[in-house]
Design an enzyme around this catalytic site. Sequence first.
Site, PDB file in Angstrom:
ATOM      1  N   HIS A 218      25.723 105.948  81.062  1.00  0.00           N
ATOM      2  CA  HIS A 218      26.831 105.472  81.889  1.00  0.00           C
ATOM      3  C   HIS A 218      27.424 104.186  81.343  1.00  0.00           C
ATOM      4  O   HIS A 218      28.634 104.015  81.308  1.00  0.00           O
ATOM      5  CB  HIS A 218      26.344 105.239  83.314  1.00  0.00           C
ATOM      6  CG  HIS A 218      26.527 106.425  84.160  1.00  0.00           C
ATOM      7  ND1 HIS A 218      25.678 107.479  84.133  1.00  0.00           N
ATOM      8  CD2 HIS A 218      27.487 106.744  85.023  1.00  0.00           C
ATOM      9  CE1 HIS A 218      26.102 108.395  84.946  1.00  0.00           C
ATOM     10  NE2 HIS A 218      27.203 107.980  85.504  1.00  0.00           N
ATOM     11  N   ARG A 325      34.837 116.312  80.431  1.00  0.00           N
ATOM     12  CA  ARG A 325      33.402 116.608  80.548  1.00  0.00           C
ATOM     13  C   ARG A 325      33.105 116.923  82.010  1.00  0.00           C
ATOM     14  O   ARG A 325      32.964 116.005  82.823  1.00  0.00           O
ATOM     15  CB  ARG A 325      32.580 115.400  80.110  1.00  0.00           C
ATOM     16  CG  ARG A 325      32.670 115.055  78.634  1.00  0.00           C
ATOM     17  CD  ARG A 325      31.773 113.845  78.334  1.00  0.00           C
ATOM     18  NE  ARG A 325      31.516 113.670  76.936  1.00  0.00           N
ATOM     19  CZ  ARG A 325      32.038 112.682  76.198  1.00  0.00           C
ATOM     20  NH1 ARG A 325      32.850 111.810  76.749  1.00  0.00           N
ATOM     21  NH2 ARG A 325      31.730 112.567  74.918  1.00  0.00           N
ATOM     22  N   GLU A 463      29.134 121.921  67.270  1.00  0.00           N
ATOM     23  CA  GLU A 463      28.185 120.803  67.362  1.00  0.00           C
ATOM     24  C   GLU A 463      26.861 121.129  66.688  1.00  0.00           C
ATOM     25  O   GLU A 463      25.998 120.267  66.557  1.00  0.00           O
ATOM     26  CB  GLU A 463      27.875 120.483  68.830  1.00  0.00           C
ATOM     27  CG  GLU A 463      29.088 120.385  69.698  1.00  0.00           C
ATOM     28  CD  GLU A 463      28.778 119.959  71.117  1.00  0.00           C
ATOM     29  OE1 GLU A 463      28.666 118.760  71.350  1.00  0.00           O
ATOM     30  OE2 GLU A 463      28.662 120.843  71.995  1.00  0.00           O
ATOM     31  N   ASN A 486      29.362 113.895  67.711  1.00  0.00           N
ATOM     32  CA  ASN A 486      28.187 113.129  68.174  1.00  0.00           C
ATOM     33  C   ASN A 486      26.944 113.992  68.045  1.00  0.00           C
ATOM     34  O   ASN A 486      25.911 113.567  67.533  1.00  0.00           O
ATOM     35  CB  ASN A 486      28.337 112.713  69.646  1.00  0.00           C
ATOM     36  CG  ASN A 486      29.582 111.889  69.894  1.00  0.00           C
ATOM     37  OD1 ASN A 486      30.155 111.345  68.979  1.00  0.00           O
ATOM     38  ND2 ASN A 486      30.007 111.824  71.143  1.00  0.00           N
ATOM     39  N   CYS A 534      36.333 115.601  68.739  1.00  0.00           N
ATOM     40  CA  CYS A 534      36.261 114.826  69.985  1.00  0.00           C
ATOM     41  C   CYS A 534      35.021 113.942  70.067  1.00  0.00           C
ATOM     42  O   CYS A 534      34.687 113.450  71.138  1.00  0.00           O
ATOM     43  CB  CYS A 534      36.357 115.744  71.198  1.00  0.00           C
ATOM     44  SG  CYS A 534      35.040 116.963  71.293  1.00  0.00           S
TER      45      CYS A 534
END
Length: 615
Positions: A218, A325, A463, A486, A534
């Site tokens: 977060h 998301r 991914e 990522n 992204c």
Amino acid sequence: MSPVFAESSGHLSPCLCPQPRVVKFSGMRKGIPVSPGVAIGTAYVIHEIFVNPDTKRLERSEITAELARYETARDRAAADLRALERKVESQVGHDEAAVFAVHQSILRDTSFTNKIRSWVVDERMTAAAALHRLMGEYTELFTRTNDSYLRERLNDVRDVVIRISTHLSQVLNADNQMPAMQGPLIVVADELLPSQAVALGNIEVQGIATQAGSQTSHAAIIARSRGIPAVSGIPKLLRTVKTGDTIVVDGRDGHVLINPDPETLAAFRKLEREFFDLKDNLAENRDAPAVTREGVELQLLANINGVADAEAACAMGAAGTGLYRTEYLYLTHPDVPDEEEQLENYIRIIEASPSRIVTIRTLDIGGDKTIPYLGHSHQEANPFMGWRSIRLSFEHPEFFNTQIRAVIRAAASVPDSQVQLMFPMVTTVEELRKIGAMVRRAYKLLRAENKVLRPVPIGMMLEVPAAAVMIVSMLELVDFVSIGSNDLVQYLMAADRDNPKVSGLCEPMSPAVLHVLGSVIQACNHAGKPVTLCGEMAGRPKTFLLLLGMGLRRFSMSPSFIPSIKQLASQVTIPQAESFYQAASRFRTTAEVKRYMSRVLNEIAPNLAILDTIS
Ligand code: PEP
Ligand code: MG
């Protein structure tokens, strides 16, 4: 010719970017850089009690005052929660606000309060120490159970305990026993909880430093979407920082400096000023077109987690939402949101997004994010390689179908919108065939229900290395691809992006990563299938230049990065970017690529270096 364009492996012009003289002193800590920039402020430690439990024994004469202090802190925590519930309910939605109602009920629970009172009175513990002990008891109790729902509730109790203890320290403030909080704040925490992240909206936060946490926590997400420098994963941070300390957060390379000497502080203040000036200047170009120096159009899209981010995307001049998301909709929901609830949420996201362009990603849960009501287990040995994302969705077909139906219906509900549906963590061709069959079936059933429909392009996130190897076959089954760098980088390098011990290997500028990205982008362009990236590297100046040179024209990133990337794009031509990529792809080590790209950036846009990593 500029030395940058001529050079591929030798000596380039020296770095033009001013670097402060960083003296190695005991107050310097290294973590993971999760949001770029430099910030200086006063430390505001959110939950000190978990690492520094209070061992003081109260005098008998102090007990009544201590109880009163606890009651004041509890009342303030209750008032916070009521306000948060109202705020989230009006700005986000009823379901998202439910978590704060749960927290209020914990606060009202008599057994909770009775325990604190009795430990203060009978054992002469301070209220902070009693809260610490209570948390310990709950932790032991809840972790012994196999019920994942109950274990999840532990986080709620923890959140409530933290909230009361934060107020306890402010009650101390009133008695002048703690330094009063002044000026810009650096929030220091073990890990930022969702409710704290919401509450941060009310205070002037300049930077964030967390002991735990990662690129996807977060703290990182909030920091990036607000453009606040942040560093996470700093070992033993809470043992060294206390509220009131002066902290420097250097989000370029992941350093945090605690009470630095005046000379070091002055050097960082200069950098901090540059960072602020840059943000102000860049915000002005939000309405400028996203084009390269010779006018080639680019699409700069935003990664969002909710309506507020979609609004930030508009404010920052994004062309649309490149990644919604959806897991945050589920994470803040007490049970599975039904089709109508999802439909309503997606419509709000579409309406709030720039030009009503949105790519909605199906639930990407697992790994570091778990949802108890989907029966997710916390006990997998390798959660990132385990039951996550579409693997989990396939095992809940009723839930998966509901999400697909809700997206298809939302796409047809908002006029002039362009909605795409995207599936995360696709690994095999079989999975894509299965997804295709599910989408076709959803359309068939919706047609039978006489619902008004529009075609929704279907895409995959790339991914997993296996999907990169099979990209040509996979392209036959999708309308578009979005590269989730990522995850791709961590899977390619077999290094957990959130584990500070190995995250150094997780490097987007490693030759292996560049090689794979280059061939995937080439395959997509060759097949005429739109391709976006992204992951975080889309919004970082150096990696943006490399991606541009590989032939990428669509980039999706945290909204706060859009103005700087827009400016960088306007300062470079496609042939230049191609030459950077060609030069970089001849290096054999990450260090060489990084050094080379630092020099490239310093040639082209030295003012943007502060938004990237130093090396
Ligand atoms: C990614 O993996 O690059 C991505 C964008 O997805 P997430 O960060 O949500 O896993
Ligand atoms: Mg991912």
